[in-house]
Design a protein around this motif. Sequence first.
Motif, PDB file in Angstrom:
ATOM      1  N   UNK A  82      -1.285  47.711   3.100  1.00  9.18           N
ATOM      2  CA  UNK A  82      -0.617  48.796   3.824  1.00  9.18           C
ATOM      3  C   UNK A  82      -1.439  49.272   5.009  1.00  9.18           C
ATOM      4  N   UNK A  83      -2.747  49.389   4.817  1.00  7.11           N
ATOM      5  CA  UNK A  83      -3.591  49.828   5.927  1.00  7.11           C
ATOM      6  C   UNK A  83      -3.656  48.753   7.015  1.00  7.11           C
ATOM      7  N   UNK A  84      -3.741  47.489   6.621  1.00  5.13           N
ATOM      8  CA  UNK A  84      -3.762  46.412   7.602  1.00  5.13           C
ATOM      9  C   UNK A  84      -2.504  46.404   8.455  1.00  5.13           C
ATOM     10  N   UNK A  85      -1.378  46.706   7.825  1.00  5.01           N
ATOM     11  CA  UNK A  85      -0.123  46.793   8.574  1.00  5.01           C
ATOM     12  C   UNK A  85      -0.225  47.812   9.701  1.00  5.01           C
ATOM     13  N   UNK A  86      -0.966  48.889   9.456  1.00  7.14           N
ATOM     14  CA  UNK A  86      -1.043  49.984  10.418  1.00  7.14           C
ATOM     15  C   UNK A  86      -2.073  49.759  11.518  1.00  7.14           C
ATOM     16  N   UNK A  87      -2.822  48.667  11.438  1.00  7.79           N
ATOM     17  CA  UNK A  87      -3.732  48.348  12.541  1.00  7.79           C
ATOM     18  C   UNK A  87      -2.935  48.047  13.808  1.00  7.79           C
ATOM     19  N   UNK A  88      -1.727  47.490  13.638  1.00  7.86           N
ATOM     20  CA  UNK A  88      -0.882  47.176  14.793  1.00  7.86           C
ATOM     21  C   UNK A  88       0.574  47.405  14.409  1.00  7.86           C
ATOM     22  N   UNK A  89       1.192  48.432  14.974  1.00  9.23           N
ATOM     23  CA  UNK A  89       2.584  48.775  14.680  1.00  9.23           C
ATOM     24  C   UNK A  89       3.364  48.847  15.981  1.00  9.23           C
ATOM     25  N   UNK A  90       4.416  48.069  16.082  1.00 10.62           N
ATOM     26  CA  UNK A  90       5.303  48.182  17.240  1.00 10.62           C
ATOM     27  C   UNK A  90       6.035  49.527  17.171  1.00 10.62           C
ATOM     28  N   UNK A  97       6.896  52.957   9.093  1.00  3.64           N
ATOM     29  CA  UNK A  97       5.559  52.694   8.575  1.00  3.64           C
ATOM     30  C   UNK A  97       4.721  53.957   8.427  1.00  3.64           C
ATOM     31  N   UNK A  98       5.205  55.078   8.911  1.00  2.00           N
ATOM     32  CA  UNK A  98       4.426  56.305   8.817  1.00  2.00           C
ATOM     33  C   UNK A  98       4.053  56.632   7.374  1.00  2.00           C
ATOM     34  N   UNK A  99       4.928  56.336   6.449  1.00  2.00           N
ATOM     35  CA  UNK A  99       4.674  56.651   5.046  1.00  2.00           C
ATOM     36  C   UNK A  99       3.530  55.881   4.437  1.00  2.00           C
ATOM     37  N   UNK A 100       3.061  54.841   5.114  1.00  2.00           N
ATOM     38  CA  UNK A 100       1.924  54.079   4.605  1.00  2.00           C
ATOM     39  C   UNK A 100       0.602  54.827   4.805  1.00  2.00           C
ATOM     40  N   UNK A 108       1.596  60.478  14.519  1.00  2.00           N
ATOM     41  CA  UNK A 108       0.603  60.315  15.584  1.00  2.00           C
ATOM     42  C   UNK A 108       0.092  58.874  15.533  1.00  2.00           C
ATOM     43  N   UNK A 109       0.735  57.950  16.235  1.00  2.00           N
ATOM     44  CA  UNK A 109       0.367  56.537  16.124  1.00  2.00           C
ATOM     45  C   UNK A 109      -1.094  56.250  16.444  1.00  2.00           C
ATOM     46  N   UNK A 110      -1.674  56.968  17.386  1.00  2.00           N
ATOM     47  CA  UNK A 110      -3.077  56.730  17.733  1.00  2.00           C
ATOM     48  C   UNK A 110      -3.991  57.122  16.577  1.00  2.00           C
ATOM     49  N   UNK A 111      -3.752  58.291  16.006  1.00  2.00           N
ATOM     50  CA  UNK A 111      -4.562  58.737  14.872  1.00  2.00           C
ATOM     51  C   UNK A 111      -4.322  57.855  13.651  1.00  2.00           C
ATOM     52  N   UNK A 112      -3.090  57.429  13.471  1.00  2.00           N
ATOM     53  CA  UNK A 112      -2.764  56.567  12.332  1.00  2.00           C
ATOM     54  C   UNK A 112      -3.503  55.234  12.431  1.00  2.00           C
ATOM     55  N   UNK A 113      -3.531  54.650  13.624  1.00  2.00           N
ATOM     56  CA  UNK A 113      -4.238  53.392  13.808  1.00  2.00           C
ATOM     57  C   UNK A 113      -5.739  53.563  13.557  1.00  2.00           C
ATOM     58  N   UNK A 114      -6.314  54.629  14.070  1.00  2.00           N
ATOM     59  CA  UNK A 114      -7.744  54.884  13.858  1.00  2.00           C
ATOM     60  C   UNK A 114      -8.051  55.038  12.374  1.00  2.00           C
ATOM     61  N   UNK A 115      -7.169  55.724  11.656  1.00  2.00           N
ATOM     62  CA  UNK A 115      -7.331  55.868  10.199  1.00  2.00           C
ATOM     63  C   UNK A 115      -7.286  54.511   9.525  1.00  2.00           C
ATOM     64  N   UNK A 116      -6.347  53.658   9.926  1.00  2.00           N
ATOM     65  CA  UNK A 116      -6.212  52.339   9.317  1.00  2.00           C
ATOM     66  C   UNK A 116      -7.456  51.487   9.559  1.00  2.00           C
ATOM     67  N   UNK A 117      -7.967  51.538  10.772  1.00  2.00           N
ATOM     68  CA  UNK A 117      -9.174  50.765  11.090  1.00  2.00           C
ATOM     69  C   UNK A 117     -10.338  51.235  10.228  1.00  2.00           C
ATOM     70  N   UNK A 118     -10.475  52.553  10.083  1.00  2.00           N
ATOM     71  CA  UNK A 118     -11.549  53.069   9.234  1.00  2.00           C
ATOM     72  C   UNK A 118     -11.370  52.608   7.789  1.00  2.00           C
TER      73      UNK A 118
END
Length: 352
Positions: A82-90, A97-100, A108-118
Amino acid sequence: MQTIKGPAIFLAQFAGDQAPFDTLDGLAGWVAGLGYKGVQIPSWDARLFDLRTAADSQDYCDEIAGLLAEKGLAITELSTHLQGQLVAVHPAYDAQFDGFAVPEVRGNPTARQAWAVEQLKLAAVASRRLGLEAHATFSGALAWPYVYPWPQRPAGLVEDAFAELARRWRPILDVFDDNGVDVAFELHPGEDLHDGITFEMFLDRVGHHPRANILYDPSHFVLQQLSYLAFLDIYHDYVRCFHVKDAEFRPSGRSGVYGGYQSWVDRPGRFRSLGDGQVDFAQVFSKMAQYDFGGWAVLEWECALKHPAVGVAEGAPFIARHIVQVTDTAFDDFAAGGADRALNRHLMGISE
Protein backbone atom coordinates in the motif's frame (compact mmCIF):
# COMPACT_ATOMS: atom_id res chain seq x y z
CA MET A 1 20.65 -25.76 -6.16
CA GLN A 2 18.53 -24.77 -3.17
CA THR A 3 15.18 -26.09 -1.99
CA ILE A 4 12.45 -23.46 -1.77
CA LYS A 5 11.30 -22.69 1.76
CA GLY A 6 7.64 -23.04 2.65
CA PRO A 7 4.76 -23.21 2.76
CA ALA A 8 4.21 -19.62 3.85
CA ILE A 9 1.27 -17.21 3.69
CA PHE A 10 0.68 -13.49 3.17
CA LEU A 11 -1.41 -12.27 6.10
CA ALA A 12 -2.93 -9.16 4.50
CA GLN A 13 -6.16 -10.81 3.33
CA PHE A 14 -6.88 -12.38 6.72
CA ALA A 15 -6.39 -9.62 9.27
CA GLY A 16 -9.69 -8.59 10.84
CA ASP A 17 -11.34 -7.15 13.90
CA GLN A 18 -12.35 -10.48 15.47
CA ALA A 19 -10.11 -13.00 17.20
CA PRO A 20 -7.91 -14.75 16.18
CA PHE A 21 -7.49 -12.45 13.19
CA ASP A 22 -6.98 -9.18 15.08
CA THR A 23 -3.46 -9.84 16.41
CA LEU A 24 -0.25 -11.26 15.02
CA ASP A 25 -0.21 -13.83 17.82
CA GLY A 26 -3.71 -15.00 16.95
CA LEU A 27 -3.09 -15.16 13.22
CA ALA A 28 0.21 -16.93 13.78
CA GLY A 29 -1.43 -19.66 15.82
CA TRP A 30 -4.13 -20.08 13.20
CA VAL A 31 -1.82 -20.43 10.20
CA ALA A 32 0.68 -22.60 12.08
CA GLY A 33 -2.16 -24.99 12.86
CA LEU A 34 -2.85 -25.23 9.13
CA GLY A 35 0.72 -26.26 8.34
CA TYR A 36 2.34 -22.97 7.31
CA LYS A 37 5.98 -22.38 8.20
CA GLY A 38 6.34 -18.70 7.38
CA VAL A 39 4.36 -15.45 7.25
CA GLN A 40 4.67 -12.38 5.03
CA ILE A 41 3.61 -9.43 7.19
CA PRO A 42 1.68 -6.39 5.88
CA SER A 43 3.58 -3.53 7.47
CA TRP A 44 0.66 -1.08 7.25
CA ASP A 45 -1.65 -3.02 9.59
CA ALA A 46 -1.04 -1.75 13.12
CA ARG A 47 -3.06 -4.61 14.56
CA LEU A 48 -0.24 -6.91 13.52
CA PHE A 49 2.94 -4.86 13.29
CA ASP A 50 4.34 -1.44 14.21
CA LEU A 51 6.68 -0.46 11.38
CA ARG A 52 8.21 2.60 13.01
CA THR A 53 8.91 0.76 16.24
CA ALA A 54 10.47 -2.09 14.26
CA ALA A 55 12.80 0.36 12.51
CA ASP A 56 13.76 1.99 15.82
CA SER A 57 13.99 -1.03 18.14
CA GLN A 58 15.96 -4.25 17.81
CA ASP A 59 14.23 -5.50 20.97
CA TYR A 60 10.82 -5.13 19.32
CA CYS A 61 12.00 -7.02 16.24
CA ASP A 62 13.42 -9.78 18.42
CA GLU A 63 10.11 -10.02 20.27
CA ILE A 64 8.17 -10.35 17.00
CA ALA A 65 10.54 -12.98 15.67
CA GLY A 66 10.43 -14.83 18.99
CA LEU A 67 6.64 -14.80 19.14
CA LEU A 68 6.50 -16.40 15.70
CA ALA A 69 9.32 -18.86 16.39
CA GLU A 70 7.40 -20.19 19.38
CA LYS A 71 4.73 -21.29 16.89
CA GLY A 72 7.23 -22.73 14.42
CA LEU A 73 6.99 -19.74 12.07
CA ALA A 74 9.52 -17.47 10.39
CA ILE A 75 9.02 -14.06 8.81
CA THR A 76 9.46 -14.40 5.05
CA GLU A 77 9.31 -10.70 4.15
CA LEU A 78 7.66 -7.49 5.18
CA SER A 79 5.24 -5.98 2.66
CA THR A 80 4.66 -2.32 1.82
CA HIS A 81 2.29 -2.84 -1.09
CA LEU A 82 0.00 0.00 0.00
CA GLN A 83 2.79 2.43 0.82
CA GLY A 84 4.67 1.55 -2.38
CA GLN A 85 1.53 2.35 -4.35
CA LEU A 86 1.61 5.85 -2.87
CA VAL A 87 5.16 6.58 -3.99
CA ALA A 88 3.65 7.42 -7.39
CA VAL A 89 -0.07 8.17 -7.83
CA HIS A 90 -1.61 9.63 -10.96
CA PRO A 91 -4.02 12.46 -10.07
CA ALA A 92 -6.92 10.47 -11.52
CA TYR A 93 -6.57 8.05 -8.58
CA ASP A 94 -5.90 10.51 -5.77
CA ALA A 95 -9.26 10.08 -4.05
CA GLN A 96 -9.26 6.29 -4.37
CA PHE A 97 -5.76 5.82 -2.98
CA ASP A 98 -6.07 8.36 -0.18
CA GLY A 99 -7.38 5.67 2.15
CA PHE A 100 -4.07 3.83 1.93
CA ALA A 101 -2.37 6.61 3.91
CA VAL A 102 -2.65 7.82 7.49
CA PRO A 103 -5.44 10.38 8.01
CA GLU A 104 -3.15 13.36 8.56
CA VAL A 105 -1.77 13.28 4.98
CA ARG A 106 -4.98 12.50 3.11
CA GLY A 107 -6.06 15.15 0.63
CA ASN A 108 -2.47 16.32 0.29
CA PRO A 109 -0.68 14.34 -2.46
CA THR A 110 2.72 15.88 -1.70
CA ALA A 111 2.54 15.03 2.00
CA ARG A 112 1.12 11.60 1.21
CA GLN A 113 4.02 10.80 -1.11
CA ALA A 114 6.58 11.96 1.45
CA TRP A 115 4.90 9.75 4.07
CA ALA A 116 5.03 6.77 1.71
CA VAL A 117 8.71 7.29 0.96
CA GLU A 118 9.47 7.45 4.67
CA GLN A 119 7.50 4.25 5.20
CA LEU A 120 9.60 2.43 2.61
CA LYS A 121 12.81 3.64 4.24
CA LEU A 122 11.56 2.47 7.64
CA ALA A 123 10.78 -0.90 6.07
CA ALA A 124 14.36 -1.19 4.85
CA VAL A 125 15.73 -0.72 8.37
CA ALA A 126 13.08 -2.97 9.95
CA SER A 127 13.84 -5.71 7.41
CA ARG A 128 17.52 -5.58 8.34
CA ARG A 129 16.72 -5.77 12.05
CA LEU A 130 14.58 -8.83 11.35
CA GLY A 131 17.35 -10.50 9.36
CA LEU A 132 15.37 -10.45 6.11
CA GLU A 133 16.94 -10.43 2.66
CA ALA A 134 14.01 -9.24 0.51
CA HIS A 135 11.04 -6.90 0.71
CA ALA A 136 7.69 -7.05 -1.15
CA THR A 137 6.08 -3.92 -2.58
CA PHE A 138 4.36 -2.16 -5.49
CA SER A 139 5.95 0.48 -7.71
CA GLY A 140 3.04 2.90 -7.97
CA ALA A 141 2.00 4.31 -11.34
CA LEU A 142 2.08 7.56 -13.29
CA ALA A 143 1.59 6.17 -16.81
CA TRP A 144 -1.08 3.53 -16.17
CA PRO A 145 -4.07 5.64 -17.32
CA TYR A 146 -2.40 5.77 -20.74
CA VAL A 147 -1.76 2.02 -21.08
CA TYR A 148 -4.12 1.77 -24.07
CA PRO A 149 -3.07 4.63 -26.38
CA TRP A 150 -6.36 6.26 -27.32
CA PRO A 151 -6.22 9.12 -27.75
CA GLN A 152 -2.66 8.73 -28.91
CA ARG A 153 -0.18 9.41 -26.13
CA PRO A 154 1.83 12.62 -26.48
CA ALA A 155 5.38 11.91 -27.57
CA GLY A 156 7.66 11.28 -24.60
CA LEU A 157 4.89 10.83 -22.01
CA VAL A 158 5.88 7.27 -21.08
CA GLU A 159 9.56 8.14 -21.03
CA ASP A 160 8.91 11.10 -18.74
CA ALA A 161 6.71 9.00 -16.47
CA PHE A 162 9.39 6.34 -16.04
CA ALA A 163 12.09 8.95 -15.52
CA GLU A 164 10.02 10.43 -12.68
CA LEU A 165 9.23 7.01 -11.24
CA ALA A 166 12.94 6.19 -11.20
CA ARG A 167 13.76 9.56 -9.62
CA ARG A 168 11.37 8.81 -6.77
CA TRP A 169 12.56 5.27 -6.21
CA ARG A 170 16.32 5.70 -6.52
CA PRO A 171 16.80 7.17 -3.01
CA ILE A 172 14.58 4.41 -1.57
CA LEU A 173 16.62 1.73 -3.33
CA ASP A 174 19.77 3.30 -1.92
CA VAL A 175 18.44 2.98 1.63
CA PHE A 176 17.58 -0.67 1.01
CA ASP A 177 21.09 -1.14 -0.32
CA ASP A 178 22.54 0.43 2.82
CA ASN A 179 20.57 -2.17 4.80
CA GLY A 180 21.43 -5.15 2.61
CA VAL A 181 17.83 -5.85 1.51
CA ASP A 182 16.44 -6.39 -2.00
CA VAL A 183 13.28 -4.62 -3.15
CA ALA A 184 10.97 -7.04 -4.96
CA PHE A 185 8.37 -5.24 -7.06
CA GLU A 186 5.20 -7.25 -7.63
CA LEU A 187 4.56 -6.89 -11.37
CA HIS A 188 0.86 -6.18 -11.37
CA PRO A 189 -1.69 -4.49 -13.66
CA GLY A 190 -2.38 -1.03 -12.30
CA GLU A 191 1.32 -0.53 -11.56
CA ASP A 192 3.74 1.03 -14.01
CA LEU A 193 5.85 -2.09 -13.43
CA HIS A 194 3.44 -4.77 -14.63
CA ASP A 195 5.43 -6.96 -17.06
CA GLY A 196 8.95 -7.68 -18.24
CA ILE A 197 9.17 -4.73 -20.63
CA THR A 198 8.14 -2.18 -18.00
CA PHE A 199 10.51 -3.70 -15.45
CA GLU A 200 13.35 -3.34 -17.95
CA MET A 201 12.38 0.28 -18.64
CA PHE A 202 12.52 1.03 -14.93
CA LEU A 203 15.74 -0.92 -14.44
CA ASP A 204 17.45 1.11 -17.16
CA ARG A 205 16.41 4.37 -15.52
CA VAL A 206 17.63 3.42 -12.04
CA GLY A 207 21.01 2.46 -13.51
CA HIS A 208 20.40 -1.28 -13.04
CA HIS A 209 20.35 -0.70 -9.31
CA PRO A 210 21.26 -4.02 -7.63
CA ARG A 211 18.34 -3.76 -5.20
CA ALA A 212 15.68 -3.40 -7.93
CA ASN A 213 14.19 -6.87 -8.29
CA ILE A 214 10.96 -8.81 -8.80
CA LEU A 215 8.19 -10.46 -6.82
CA TYR A 216 7.02 -13.26 -9.12
CA ASP A 217 3.28 -14.00 -9.15
CA PRO A 218 2.15 -16.10 -12.13
CA SER A 219 -1.52 -15.23 -11.65
CA HIS A 220 -0.99 -11.67 -12.90
CA PHE A 221 0.62 -12.99 -16.05
CA VAL A 222 -2.26 -15.37 -16.77
CA LEU A 223 -4.62 -12.41 -16.69
CA GLN A 224 -2.32 -10.48 -19.05
CA GLN A 225 -1.86 -13.52 -21.31
CA LEU A 226 1.92 -13.35 -20.80
CA SER A 227 3.90 -16.59 -20.61
CA TYR A 228 4.62 -17.01 -16.92
CA LEU A 229 7.05 -19.87 -17.57
CA ALA A 230 9.05 -18.06 -20.26
CA PHE A 231 9.15 -15.09 -17.88
CA LEU A 232 11.17 -17.19 -15.42
CA ASP A 233 13.57 -18.22 -18.17
CA ILE A 234 14.24 -14.54 -18.90
CA TYR A 235 14.09 -12.86 -15.49
CA HIS A 236 14.96 -15.56 -12.96
CA ASP A 237 18.07 -13.67 -11.85
CA TYR A 238 15.82 -10.88 -10.55
CA VAL A 239 13.21 -12.97 -8.71
CA ARG A 240 13.53 -12.42 -4.96
CA CYS A 241 9.98 -13.15 -3.75
CA PHE A 242 7.32 -15.63 -4.87
CA HIS A 243 3.55 -15.36 -4.44
CA VAL A 244 1.86 -18.67 -5.07
CA LYS A 245 -1.50 -17.65 -6.51
CA ASP A 246 -3.66 -19.32 -9.12
CA ALA A 247 -5.77 -17.75 -11.87
CA GLU A 248 -7.71 -18.61 -14.99
CA PHE A 249 -8.46 -16.85 -18.25
CA ARG A 250 -11.55 -18.02 -20.16
CA PRO A 251 -12.43 -15.48 -22.87
CA SER A 252 -15.83 -15.49 -24.48
CA GLY A 253 -17.45 -13.87 -27.49
CA ARG A 254 -18.51 -11.05 -25.19
CA SER A 255 -15.47 -10.27 -23.02
CA GLY A 256 -11.71 -10.78 -22.89
CA VAL A 257 -8.65 -9.38 -21.12
CA TYR A 258 -10.29 -6.07 -20.19
CA GLY A 259 -13.22 -7.77 -18.48
CA GLY A 260 -16.05 -5.50 -19.53
CA TYR A 261 -16.13 -3.70 -16.15
CA GLN A 262 -17.59 -6.86 -14.63
CA SER A 263 -17.13 -8.03 -11.05
CA TRP A 264 -14.33 -10.50 -10.39
CA VAL A 265 -16.61 -13.50 -10.38
CA ASP A 266 -17.88 -12.71 -13.90
CA ARG A 267 -14.61 -11.66 -15.55
CA PRO A 268 -12.94 -13.99 -18.07
CA GLY A 269 -9.72 -13.49 -16.13
CA ARG A 270 -10.08 -14.10 -12.42
CA PHE A 271 -8.01 -15.31 -9.47
CA ARG A 272 -8.66 -18.79 -8.07
CA SER A 273 -7.66 -20.88 -5.09
CA LEU A 274 -4.62 -23.05 -5.61
CA GLY A 275 -5.32 -25.93 -7.96
CA ASP A 276 -8.60 -24.49 -9.23
CA GLY A 277 -7.07 -22.32 -11.96
CA GLN A 278 -4.81 -22.77 -14.95
CA VAL A 279 -1.31 -22.13 -13.58
CA ASP A 280 0.96 -25.14 -14.11
CA PHE A 281 2.57 -25.08 -10.68
CA ALA A 282 4.52 -28.29 -11.26
CA GLN A 283 6.42 -26.46 -14.01
CA VAL A 284 6.65 -23.22 -12.00
CA PHE A 285 8.20 -24.95 -9.00
CA SER A 286 10.48 -26.99 -11.26
CA LYS A 287 11.80 -23.82 -12.89
CA MET A 288 12.23 -22.13 -9.53
CA ALA A 289 14.33 -25.10 -8.40
CA GLN A 290 16.25 -25.20 -11.70
CA TYR A 291 17.12 -21.51 -11.33
CA ASP A 292 18.17 -21.92 -7.69
CA PHE A 293 15.51 -19.80 -6.00
CA GLY A 294 16.11 -20.21 -2.30
CA GLY A 295 13.39 -17.91 -0.97
CA TRP A 296 9.90 -18.62 0.28
CA ALA A 297 6.82 -19.93 -1.50
CA VAL A 298 4.13 -17.60 -0.09
CA LEU A 299 0.44 -18.20 -0.60
CA GLU A 300 -1.49 -15.08 -1.51
CA TRP A 301 -5.08 -16.20 -1.35
CA GLU A 302 -7.59 -14.41 -3.57
CA CYS A 303 -10.57 -16.20 -5.05
CA ALA A 304 -13.98 -14.96 -6.12
CA LEU A 305 -15.64 -18.34 -5.58
CA LYS A 306 -14.17 -20.44 -2.79
CA HIS A 307 -14.49 -19.60 0.90
CA PRO A 308 -11.17 -18.33 2.29
CA ALA A 309 -11.12 -20.83 5.15
CA VAL A 310 -11.23 -23.67 2.63
CA GLY A 311 -8.69 -22.09 0.29
CA VAL A 312 -6.22 -21.43 3.10
CA ALA A 313 -6.58 -24.95 4.50
CA GLU A 314 -5.89 -26.38 1.05
CA GLY A 315 -3.00 -24.00 0.39
CA ALA A 316 -0.33 -25.34 2.75
CA PRO A 317 -0.46 -28.98 1.59
CA PHE A 318 -0.70 -27.83 -2.05
CA ILE A 319 2.51 -25.82 -1.75
CA ALA A 320 4.25 -28.55 0.25
CA ARG A 321 3.46 -31.09 -2.51
CA HIS A 322 4.91 -28.84 -5.19
CA ILE A 323 8.16 -27.83 -3.48
CA VAL A 324 10.97 -29.66 -5.25
CA GLN A 325 13.43 -31.16 -2.79
CA VAL A 326 16.52 -30.61 -4.91
CA THR A 327 19.11 -33.30 -5.41
CA ASP A 328 22.82 -33.06 -4.71
CA THR A 329 23.67 -35.94 -7.04
CA ALA A 330 23.02 -36.77 -10.68
CA PHE A 331 20.71 -39.69 -11.40
CA ASP A 332 23.39 -41.40 -13.52
CA ASP A 333 26.30 -40.93 -11.11
CA PHE A 334 26.33 -44.70 -10.63
CA ALA A 335 27.69 -45.04 -14.17
CA ALA A 336 30.33 -42.34 -13.89
CA GLY A 337 33.79 -43.38 -15.00
CA GLY A 338 35.80 -40.60 -13.43
CA ALA A 339 37.96 -38.04 -15.19
CA ASP A 340 40.48 -39.35 -17.72
CA ARG A 341 41.79 -36.67 -20.08
CA ALA A 342 43.74 -39.20 -22.14
CA LEU A 343 40.59 -41.25 -22.68
CA ASN A 344 38.64 -38.13 -23.67
CA ARG A 345 41.23 -37.29 -26.34
CA HIS A 346 41.26 -40.89 -27.55
CA LEU A 347 37.45 -40.96 -27.86
CA MET A 348 37.51 -37.81 -30.02
CA GLY A 349 40.41 -39.01 -32.15
CA ILE A 350 42.73 -36.25 -30.99
CA SER A 351 46.37 -37.23 -31.21
CA GLU A 352 48.96 -36.16 -28.69
